[in-house]
Every structure is written in C-alpha cells, then in structure tokens.
Scaffold this motif. Structure first.
Motif, PDB file in Angstrom:
ATOM      1  N   ARG A 209       1.002  -1.167  -0.150  1.00 40.15           N
ATOM      2  CA  ARG A 209       0.035   0.070  -0.119  1.00 40.15           C
ATOM      3  C   ARG A 209       0.811   1.241  -0.115  1.00 40.15           C
ATOM      4  O   ARG A 209       0.620   2.311  -0.516  1.00 40.15           O
ATOM      5  CB  ARG A 209      -0.911   0.170   1.413  1.00 40.15           C
TER       6      ARG A 209
ATOM      7  N   TYR B 220       1.876   1.419  -3.596  1.00 33.03           N
ATOM      8  CA  TYR B 220       0.782   1.691  -4.690  1.00 33.03           C
ATOM      9  C   TYR B 220      -0.428   2.137  -3.660  1.00 33.03           C
ATOM     10  O   TYR B 220      -1.279   1.408  -3.745  1.00 33.03           O
ATOM     11  CB  TYR B 220       0.511   0.592  -5.535  1.00 33.03           C
ATOM     12  N   PRO B 221      -0.128   3.519  -3.207  1.00 30.82           N
ATOM     13  CA  PRO B 221      -1.653   3.828  -2.344  1.00 30.82           C
ATOM     14  C   PRO B 221      -2.839   3.989  -3.210  1.00 30.82           C
ATOM     15  O   PRO B 221      -3.944   3.795  -2.520  1.00 30.82           O
ATOM     16  CB  PRO B 221      -1.164   5.142  -1.884  1.00 30.82           C
ATOM     17  N   SER B 222      -2.833   4.061  -4.487  1.00 30.86           N
ATOM     18  CA  SER B 222      -4.224   4.267  -5.014  1.00 30.86           C
ATOM     19  C   SER B 222      -4.504   3.112  -5.919  1.00 30.86           C
ATOM     20  O   SER B 222      -5.338   2.931  -6.490  1.00 30.86           O
ATOM     21  CB  SER B 222      -3.854   5.516  -6.171  1.00 30.86           C
ATOM     22  N   ASP B 223      -3.829   1.953  -5.381  1.00 24.91           N
ATOM     23  CA  ASP B 223      -4.429   0.673  -5.889  1.00 24.91           C
ATOM     24  C   ASP B 223      -5.543   0.010  -4.902  1.00 24.91           C
ATOM     25  O   ASP B 223      -5.132  -0.123  -3.948  1.00 24.91           O
ATOM     26  CB  ASP B 223      -3.298  -0.354  -5.966  1.00 24.91           C
TER      27      ASP B 223
ATOM     28  N   GLN C  85      -5.864  -2.806  -1.086  1.00 19.78           N
ATOM     29  CA  GLN C  85      -6.743  -2.236   0.158  1.00 19.78           C
ATOM     30  C   GLN C  85      -7.968  -3.196   0.180  1.00 19.78           C
ATOM     31  O   GLN C  85      -8.301  -3.222   1.477  1.00 19.78           O
ATOM     32  CB  GLN C  85      -7.062  -0.867  -0.098  1.00 19.78           C
TER      33      GLN C  85
END
Lengths: 444, 772
Positions: B33, B36-39, B43
């Motif tokens: 995460r 790639y926090p926007s994947d 999450q």
C-alpha cells in the motif's frame, strides 16, 4: 562542603551515605527554589563518590567500605527516599547526581549500585525510581544503558525461572521505562553472536508488549520536547532500529547458530531452548515485524503533527547501512543454497521495512541511496521493487501519494483524511517521498 | 513490469501467506500500500483479511478508507450494501439465522484450501455474517457512519430502499432529522402520489407514517407549520385506519393454506394474521397498536398546534368528552381561534368516530377484518326487536299508527336530513336487546356503538364542523368503506330513519360483493344480512308486503336445522319476558339459521298480526297468523285465543292450508272443539278442495295451493286424491274433517321448524299477495 566532608568522615559508612542523601535533598530543594536550572557541582559529585560509591580522589584516605548488609540497607533507604520524595524535579536531580556516569573510577560501583537499585525497584514496583531510570536511560551513553539492561535481564530472565513475570509488570508500572528498556535490550542483543540472541522468554515478553500496544515504543519520542537534542552516543529515541534488526536478522542468525553447534558436536543454545520450551519463535518475529511496520505508519502522523516530517530521522540511514552489511555477512556465512528460505524471509522483511520507513518519513533517503548498499545482497524481488520504486501511475488519481492512512493500528482518534488540516500542511512534499523524483525504472 | 503487475505480485504474495502466517501477509500488504497507495485491490485484500477474521474495528476502518478513496468501486458499494442490508434486516429472522449458520460452515470448508479468486469472491458475497458486518459498522465513529449512510443513500435509486437507508441514518443520528426528516417525508408522499396506489396501506405511506413521522414530530427543534402538521396527521390517520380495517389477507386463497383454513389449527390462524405490505418485508410490514400510535401522534400534533384542553387525556372516549365541551364554546369563537378549534374538534371527533365504528363493526361483522372467525363471534344483525310480537297489547294502536307512519315517511322522503325525526320520535336512547351470553364483550360493543354515534352527532352539530369533516371523508373516500357503511346503516336504523336506512342498505348491496369477495362463501347467511335489515326496516315503516318479500327471500336460502332440544320453554319465557317496555327496541340478532329463521317467523307474524285482527274479515291473514303462532308455543297462546274469539264471532273460518301446516295439538284440539255444539258450531273450511269448491276463490290460487300441497305431502297425497274422487260436494265433509284431524294429530311429532319453513316456501306467493 568540606565541613560536611569532615563530619561525614567520622561516621560509619552507612550513616555517612544516609547523611549524603540527606544533604543532597536539602541542597537541591533549596537550589530549585532559587534557580530554574540547578547544576550539580563538582563538590557534590565528589561527596557522592566518596561516601556512597567509596571512591575518593584523595588516594591517601582509606575509605570504610560497607558490608553487604549495610549496602542492602542503603538501597532500601534510597528506595524509600525516591518513593517518598514528592517533587519530581528533586528526585530527578538526585538520581542524576547519584548515577550519572562521570567517566571516573567510581562509575563501576555507580553502575553496580544503580543496577541493584533498579532491579529492586522492579521487584517491589517502585514507579518513581523506574521513571528516574527511564530519564537516565534517555540521557546516558548507550554503553551504560546496555549494562543496566544486562543486569535486569540477568536478574529476571536467567537467574530465577519464572521471575520474568515480575519484569513483565514494568509495562503497567512505567511504560516510559519499559520503552527505554526495550531500546536498551534491543541495542544489547543485536543477534551478532549466539550470546547476543535474546532468550525466548525475553523475546516473547518484548513482542507481547509491542503487539499489545504498538504506541509503547513511541512513548519516549512522543513525550520528548520537539527541540530536544539527543546527547551524543545515547540510545535511539525509539527501539525501532533494534527491533528492525531483530526482525531482519533473526532468520539468518538463528539459522547460523543452529548450524554452528553441529560442527562443534553439541547443541547450541537456540536449538536447546526451542526444543526445551517447545516455542516456535517464527510467529513471534513475524508479529513483531508487522508491529514495526504499523508503528512506522503511526509515526508518520506523529511526525506530521509535530511538524518534524522530513526533519527527524528515526531510522538513521547509517544504521540501515550497517544492518544491510550485517545481513550481507550473514548471507555469506551461510551457504545460500541451504538457507534460501531464510534469506528470502530476511530480505523480504528488510525490503518491507525500508519501503515503509521511507514512505512514513522515518528513514530519510532516496531509492538511489539504497541501491549501492543493497547491491551485495542476493536478488530479492521485493527488494528490487523497493529500490526501483513504484511504476509511475497516471496522475488521474486524486489520492495524495504522500499520505497513507493508518492501517492495522489501534485507534489514535480517527485517521486524518487527505482533506484534514494535518495533511493539508504538507500538500505537496514529494521530496519526503524518496524515489518519487525518480521517474524511470531499470530492468529487474 | 507494469504497476498492475507489481500490485498483482504483491497481492498474490499476501494471499499465499494469509493462512500460515497472517502477520506476514499483512506486512506485505502494508508495504504494497505504501508503494501503490491508489491501488484498490491491495486495500480490498487488506479489508478482506480483516473482515474474514472478524476483526471488526480494523475492517471498519479499512472499509472507510476504501469508501473515501475509491468511491467508484462497485465492490465497495456491494460491501456497504451488505452492511446496510444487515442493519435493515430483521436479525431475529429465522431465515437469516439459518443463512448465518450455513455461511459459517461454508467458510470452514473453504478456509482449508488456499482460496482461489472465485472462492474469495464467494467469501465476500456470502460468508460474512450479518453480525460481523453490523458490528463492523458499529466500530466506525458516528460521523463516519453518518457520512457512509448518506453516501450509500445517494446510491439508491429505489425510493423505498433510499428511505430505509435514510431512516437508518435518522434513527442513529437524531440531529440529522432536522435536515433530512421533512424532505424524506415529502419524498415518500410524492412517490405515493406518483405511483397512484389504490390504498393508503402501501410501502411509502407505511414508512412515512410509522417511521419518518414519529422522528419528525418528536424532534423538538423542528417548527413545522400547523397546516403541515394537519396534513401529516391526516395522512397518518388515514393509514392507520386503513391498516386496521384492511380486509383479511388474501393468502387464504392459496391452495396450500386452504386446507389450513379447515383445520382451524393455531398455526393456520397465525398464518392468516401474516400481512405483508407490497414492497416491504414481513417484519417492516408489521404495525403494532395502530390506535395507540395514532393517539401518540394526536397528542404531539395537538401540543404543536396549540390545541385547547388537557393534553394528558389519553383515551378516545375521553377525547370525545373533551370535544363535546369544546364544542359549546365554538359559537363564541372567531377568526384564527375558531378555525384552530374547529380543526381540533373535527380531527379528534373523526378519529373517535372511526375507531369506535371500527370496534363496533369488528364485532358485528368480524369477517370483514379476519379471515377465520372463531365460532360464536358474529356476525350480528341489528333489527327491530320482536320479542313482544306475541303480546296483544299494541294491536289496536299500532294498527292505526302504522298507517300514519307510512304516510309520514313517504311524505318526508325528499327532505333529507331530519326526516321522520318526530314521526318516529325514538331516535334517542333506544334499547338494544342482545343475548349477553352470546356476545362476548357486549358492553364494549354497545359502548363503541354509542361513542361512534355521539361522535357522528358531534361532527354534524355545526355546519362548519360538518363541512370540514366531509372534506376529510371525501379525501379518504370513506364512501367506499364497507365497514363504515355498515356502521352508518346501523346508526340510521338506531335513529329510526328507516327510509334513509333503506337507501343505505341498497347502497351497501352495491359494493358488498366487491369487498366481501372471496372470504365469505357465496350464499352464506352473511349475504342475507342486508336483506334481513331491509325487511326489518320495511316492517318498521309499516311496509309489510315489502318486508315479507325480503323475508321470504331470506327464508328460501335457509335450511332448517333439526329442532333444537336445548331451547327449553323456560328459556323462551325468559328471553321474552324482559320486554314490555315499548315496541321501539332493537335487537342484535346473531346471523345464524338458528336465530334468523325464528326471527323471520316472528317478523311475518308481526306483519300479518295487524291485518288478521283488523275489523274487516281476512281469514287468510288470520290463518297465516295461526300457523305462525305455533312457533314458540305457548308464547302466542293469548293471541291464538284472540284469533279463536274472532273466528267465533265470525261464525265461520276458511283456511285451506290449515291441515298442511298446523300440527300443534292444542290448536287442533281447539279447532275440533269449535265445530262442536259447545264450541259454537263454527263453520270451518279447512280442507283445500273443500274451500275451492264451496267458495270458488280465484282458480289459479287454488290450483297453486293444491299443486304445492301434493308436492309437499307425498304421503298424504293418495289419501286426498281418494277423497276427492269419492266425495260428494258437501257429503262426507265431516268425515273428511275427522280423518284430517286424526292425521294431523299423528303429525304432532314433526319438526315444527321444517313445517313452518315449508309453509314460507310453498306459500310464498300467497303470503306476499295477502298483504297490502
């Protein structure tokens, strides 16, 4: 001062020591009333060294030494003194006057006495002493801190079986002391040799403390004034470095040490312990590792809150370099073919901790900085990914890349959202995100 | 490697580890995460792990993160809808419990294997117990719950679903009522009017009345204008009344439950109570204590609209008393106060009226509201009390009076409101006779009837009230409420406005088949209810011929039961002795063959009685009276003796049906005696042919009568034929009479009710024709 000295010289060792304590109490109490920052002057130090630790600068004088019984009595007196002294500042000053290492001959007996005092305080749960000791651990050079930790570990983890339960209580008695103790213990047990591998009991205790309350390891950091400078050579503000070392090195260290005894013809300590106690240590390290990552994520919010993001390096780059070197040596020592699993595990943990620490601002370096230092290590997919950084994603996402909500952590209030002022304070700080300025990726 | 490739690699690693080392799996995902926090998948995987481990707190936080960061992901909405559905659903629902058990089982079995993608997908959809997801939701801070529910509401396109979501929100966060309460209410009312539903008992109205309205009116900082309050109050009242008075549910029609109807088992009964409003679940269709809820709303609305009087008064009858008092001041008020006061009186009195009328009708005609009535609970018919029919007291007087009444009623036909008020003058305080043992809760029933009448009177005591009340009635379409029509008819009958009652009964007949429909088997006695009341009204108006016509229609549908041995003479005397008050009492007659047939006979007797004893000679009427007097013998003994007196005075008596229908031994004896010298040598012509031959009455009539009698008495047929053949014109008459008497004596044991029933059916035409 010399008047006091003369009168003390006539007394027996115990009553002289008591008299010194009495004197210190009066002296600092009055000093605190007149000045904001009292100083421990040389005379006082000498008095303490002469009549409590029995080391005199004057070699001609043969000092009366205390018997063991008298020493115990003195410890009891100290114990009750710190317990009963209601003024925190006076307590801290006296503790400091008594036990701050002075670099002289007296330091050995000073450390010995302090070890006994703190050990006693743990046993009878004297919170004020533990609090003083916590401050002491913060100020004092790591070498001395480690010695105190060793005393406690010996007293409670090796000497008497089952007495570790007593040590476990310090978490509730004084979380601050507990935090410093963990820092000291992880500094002491660096897994560099068989002797410096923590016993399973100690490990289990530390892991339980941290997994039960990940914030515990940040207590010193959170209570520290923002401006405070750390004295040179002191322990870290958090036990993170030590914990990271434990997690990353443990697979390899344990592997090496379980192999060594075979060559020597008898079982090593680790193998023995594991067999005897039937404890599987792998899950403990795995839990600990997860907690470390969670702590790092929590740290991000605190750094932001304290306006220290990008300014305070809680995991120092040099320490990481050192860790990578240690790992490299361990890998070399082990035959990579026999330890594929362990190497993989170690490097995964290293890579994870590097990535999360960089992302959360605990480690201030770029991915380029990492590449040369990690080049000696065997190939690892994740490490490779961490060193090259994420593929740049199209910028359509509104997600703030510099901020990661806290996950898997106990509540600290609710995670601030990208829209909250805390995050808005750092709206565009890609420089805090190492590697973000590195637009291309080399082939893996 | 692409970003997607990286993410897939990271998620895959985590999945591989999740069962053996969940901590490592999470460590991987945390790392992933931060890379790639926007994947979304990373999450979602984190969320899945936490949720499947039922760690509600962290799962809740992760869900919230996804909710904020990935508002466009359908998966997130699916999760949230699972949660909101669980929140909305009835947790006690057995079905849900069953599902939950099955899920757990499924989870165990799947958990053993490394979960594959479809497997995980399945887990997502089914495995999470409702308990877990609701718990998960509870861990979120209120602000977040609020936000999530609002967003989730925005996603709903279905009005009901949307409303239920908003309700969740409003219930949890009362402070949001101010903002969303009224608009939600208006949305529901709007939806209702757009859908153009034919009943107020629909999902929109239910949600509005039972769920939204209490929130709105109990939120103290809402200052709604009184006009809106009235509107809402009336919406609520209409709903609750329609809910209470809804017909029995149609599930009795299903083939499966039809058997259950016959069984009358408790389960079948419970089944009939189930009621589901279209568009709602069974649980949310349930409305408990409607009248009480209505009273609650009334109290709050009253307080908000600054109504007069004691707010603490809590029962419907009390409200009526209060309104009566308030009404006295009405003429002295004006302007704002007057209109407020008027609205208060009309609203309150109308509610009391509808409730009391409902209570009354639910006793009198329970089949309207319940599919399966326990035996002995109605229906009941309000008719003239005829227990004094055997007395001879009022013969003279009422004979004259009846004509007057008739004329009066006719002349007043056109004047609408106050017809025959003074003519019948018994509109107030009439006594209602009923057999107390047969009507459980009779006192309450009569009370309800009285309270309803009083409310009605109050509502019509001032023109202003009346017009406002009629506005309510027309907006609620009360003229289509069969149950209310039943009450009104009974009320009119009670008031003695029989002409109006007849109109009302005819109206009722018009929509009865529509509403009574499937629940009451065709041809059942309940359908005769109106006919019996019609007959009773015609009788009261002195229209005996019409009365008899209706009665005979009823009797034709009856099948007489074997003579009831339980009806002892003591009982008879007791039930009749009670009245010698006046002829103006009413009776609540149980709608059973056992009760209806005797009533019909009494009513016919009453119709013929006056004619039979008129100064002009009418042997046919007198004969009918004698036949009818056999019923409830010896109550009619006095009247019979009066008839004998009349015959003696006349010196002759002709009634050809005598031997067909008179089997009473006392009467036979009396007639035998009349022929003797001591008896006065009365000329009796009681044999059919004899009469026909001697008097030569209208041939058709005689023929009909003969044909019927031969049809009727197959046993007697050959004997009579024989006589007809061998007998001379006057010769042997005595012999025939003697033989006939002997034969009649032998018939004494016959079931009298069957005989009289035959009488009614066979002589129907004559009976009707012999009345003016």
């Amino acid at each position: 001062m010399s008047d006091i000295r003369h009168s003390l010289l006539r007394r027996d060792a115990l009553s002289a020591a008591k008299e010194v304590l009495y004197h210190l109490d009066i002296y600092f109490s009055s000093q605190l009333q007149s000045t904001a920052v009292p100083i421990v002057d040389k005379g006082t130090i000498e008095l303490v060294e002469e009549f409590i630790f029995h080391v005199s600068k004057d070699r001609n004088i043969q000092l009366k030494r205390m018997s063991s019984m008298q020493e115990l009595q003195l410890l009891e007196i100290m114990c009750s003194y710190f317990q009963e002294q209601s003024k925190d500042a006076v307590r801290q000053l006296i503790f400091s006057a008594l036990f701050s290492p002075q670099g002289g001959k007296a330091d050995d007996s000073r450390m010995a006495m302090m070890g006994k005092l703190v050990s006693m305080a743990v046993a009878v749960c004297r919170v004020p002493i533990l609090e003083c000791a916590a401050s002491w651990l913060q100020r004092t050079h790591a070498l001395y801190c480690v010695r105190l930790a060793k005393v406690l570990v010996d007293d409670y983890c090796s000497l008497v079986p089952g007495s570790i339960q007593t040590l476990r209580q310090i978490y509730t008695a004084s979380p601050r002391f507990c935090c410093q103790f963990i820092t000291a213990v992880t500094a002491l047990y660096d897994l560099s040799s068989e002797e410096l591998i923590p016993s399973s009991g100690l490990l289990e205790m530390v892991v339980t403390w941290i997994t039960d309350d990940p914030r515990l390891s940040l207590i010193t950091f959170l209570n520290m004034p923002i401006s405070a400078n750390m004295p040179l050579g002191s322990l870290g503000i958090t036990p993170l470095v030590g914990l990271v070392r434990w997690c990353a090195k443990s697979p390899l260290s344990y592997k090496r040490n379980s192999k060594a005894p075979v060559a020597n013809g008898h079982t090593g300590k680790l193998a023995r312990e594991s067999v005897e106690e039937g404890v599987d240590l792998d899950p403990l390290y795995s839990k600990l590792h997860l907690s470390v990552l969670q702590i790092l994520l929590m740290l991000q919010a605190h750094l932001t809150e304290k306006n220290l993001f990008g300014r305070l390096e809680l995991l120092q780059f040099e320490q990481m370099v050192q860790l990578v070197e240690e790992l490299g040596r361990l890998v070399e020592e082990l035959n990579p073919l026999n330890a594929t699993r362990e190497i993989e595990l170690s490097l995964n943990r290293l890579a994870q901790v590097l990535q999360v620490a960089m992302a959360s601002g605990a480690l201030l370096c770029t991915r380029e900085d990492l590449r040369p230092i990690c080049s000696r290590l065997p190939h690892n997919n994740l490490l490779q990914l961490v060193m090259s950084g994420p593929v740049q994603q199209p910028p359509h996402s509104a997600f703030q890349p510099g901020f990661y909500p806290h996950i898997h952590t106990p509540p600290l209030g609710y995670p601030p959202r990208p829209s909250t002022p805390a995050a808005a304070a750092h709206p565009a700080h890609p420089s805090f995100i190492p590697g973000m300025s590195f637009p291309y990726r080399p082939m893996r | 490697m692409s970003a997607q490739g990286d993410c897939e690699f990271l998620v895959k690693k985590a999945r591989e580890l999740v069962s053996e080392d969940p901590w490592a799996a999470k460590a991987w995902l945390i790392t992933a995460r931060t890379l790639y926090p926007s994947d979304f998948n990373i999450q979602y995987e984190m969320y899945t792990i936490e949720r499947n481990a039922e760690r509600t707190a962290s799962a809740g936080r992760l869900l919230y993160d996804m909710f904020v960061n990935f508002p466009d992901q359908p998966v997130v909405w699916r999760e949230i809808s699972v949660i909101t559905a669980a929140l909305r659903s009835d947790c006690q629902d057995k079905h849900a419990q069953f599902l939950r058990g099955k899920d757990a089982d499924m989870l165990l079995r799947l958990g053993c294997h490394p979960p594959s993608a479809p497997c995980l997908c399945f887990l997502t959809r089914v495995s999470v117990s409702r308990l877990c997801v609701s718990g998960l939701f509870e861990t979120l801070p209120g602000r977040v719950q609020c936000e999530m529910l609002l967003k989730a509401t925005e996603q709903c396109f279905n009005t009901v679903e949307k409303a239920e979501m908003l309700l969740l929100l409003l219930r949890r966060f009362p402070e949001s009522v101010v903002q969303h309460g009224v608009s939600l209410g208006e949305t529901l009312l709007e939806a209702e009017s757009i859908e153009d539903l034919d009943t107020p008992v629909n999902c929109f109205r239910k949600l509005f009345v039972c769920d939204v309205l209490p929130l709105i009116i109990n939120t103290s900082d809402m200052r709604l204008p009184p006009s809106l309050m009235y509107k809402y109050m009336h919406k609520a009242a209409e709903f609750y009344i329609a809910y209470v008075t809804r017909g029995p549910s149609a599930d009795g029609q299903l083939p499966g439950s039809q058997e259950a109807v016959g069984l009358k088992s408790p389960s079948a009964h419970r089944g009939s109570q189930r009621y589901v409003i279209d568009g709602l679940t069974e649980k949310s269709s349930l409305v408990s204590d409607p009248w009480e809820r209505l009273l609650d709303i009334l109290a709050v609305v009253g307080a908000l609209c600054e109504w007069q009087g004691d707010k603490a008064s809590r029962s419907y009858p009390e409200i009526l008393q209060r309104m009566k008092k308030l009404c006295r001041y009405l003429p002295s008020l004006e302007g704002e106060t007057l209109s407020r006061c008027r609205s208060q009186v009309v609203t309150c009195a109308a509610l009391v009226l509808f409730r009391s009328a409902y209570l009354y009708v639910s006793t009198v005609q329970p089949s309207l509201f319940q599919a399966h009535c326990s035996p002995g609970t109605g229906p009941w018919i309000l008719v003239e009390d005829l227990s004094s029919v055997y007395s001879e007291v009022d013969l003279e007087k009422s004979a004259k009076h009846a004509h007057k009444k008739c004329k009066l009623a006719d002349s007043r036909e056109k004047t609408v409101s106050s017809d025959d008020e003074e003519g019948l003058g018994k509109g107030r305080n009439r006594h209602i006779v009923l057999s107390k043992a047969d009507v459980p809760g009779w006192a309450e029933t009569l009370d309800s009837f009285r309270t309803a009448r009083e409310s009605w009177d109050l509502l019509h005591s001032h023109e202003a009230l009346e017009s406002e009340f009629s506005k309510i009635c027309s907006s609620w379409k009360t003229d289509t409420w069969l149950w209310l029509r039943i009450f009104l008819t009974d009320m009119i009958i009670y008031q003695g406005h029989y002409r109006k009652a007849l109109t009302s009964l005819h109206q009722m007949a018009a929509f009865q088949p529509l509403q009574q429909g499937p629940m009451v088997p065709q041809g059942s006695l309940e359908h005769q209810r109106a006919l019996i009341q019609l007959a009773s009204c015609h009788y009261a108006l002195g229209e005996y011929r019409l009365a008899c016509e209706k009665l005979l229609e009823v009797v034709c549908t009856l099948t007489p039961q074997a003579h009831d041995p339980s009806r002892t003479p003591e009982e008879l005397t007791r039930s009749t002795r009670t009245k010698f008050r006046k002829g103006s009492d009413l009776r609540l007659l149980p709608c059973t063959t056992k009760a209806v047939l005797p009533f019909c006979l009494q009513l016919m007797l009453a119709c013929f009685k006056l004619r039979a004893f008129m100064d002009n000679r009418d042997d046919l009427a007198l004969g009918h009276v004698i036949v009818l007097l056999q019923h409830d013998w010896p109550l009619g003994e006095a009247l019979f003796l009066k008839a004998i007196d009349k015959i003696c005075q006349q010196g002759s008596f002709q009634y050809e049906n005598f031997f067909n229908y008179v089997t009473n031994i006392d009467m036979l004896e009396e007639f035998a005696y009349l022929r003797t010298t001591e008896g006065g040598r009365v000329q009796l012509e009681l044999l059919p042919n004899q009469g026909m031959l001697i008097k030569n009455p209208s041939p058709s009539l005689g023929l009909v009568s003969q044909e019927f009698s031969t049809l009727l008495l197959p046993g007697a047929q050959s004997a009579e034929r024989h006589h007809t053949v061998t007998r001379g014109i006057t010769k042997g008459v005595k012999e025939d009479f003697r033989l006939a008497m002997e034969r009649q004596v032998a018939r004494c044991g016959e079931n009298l009710l069957s005989v009289l029933h035959r009488f009614c059916i066979n002589e129907r035409v004559i009976l009707v024709q012999s009345l003016p």
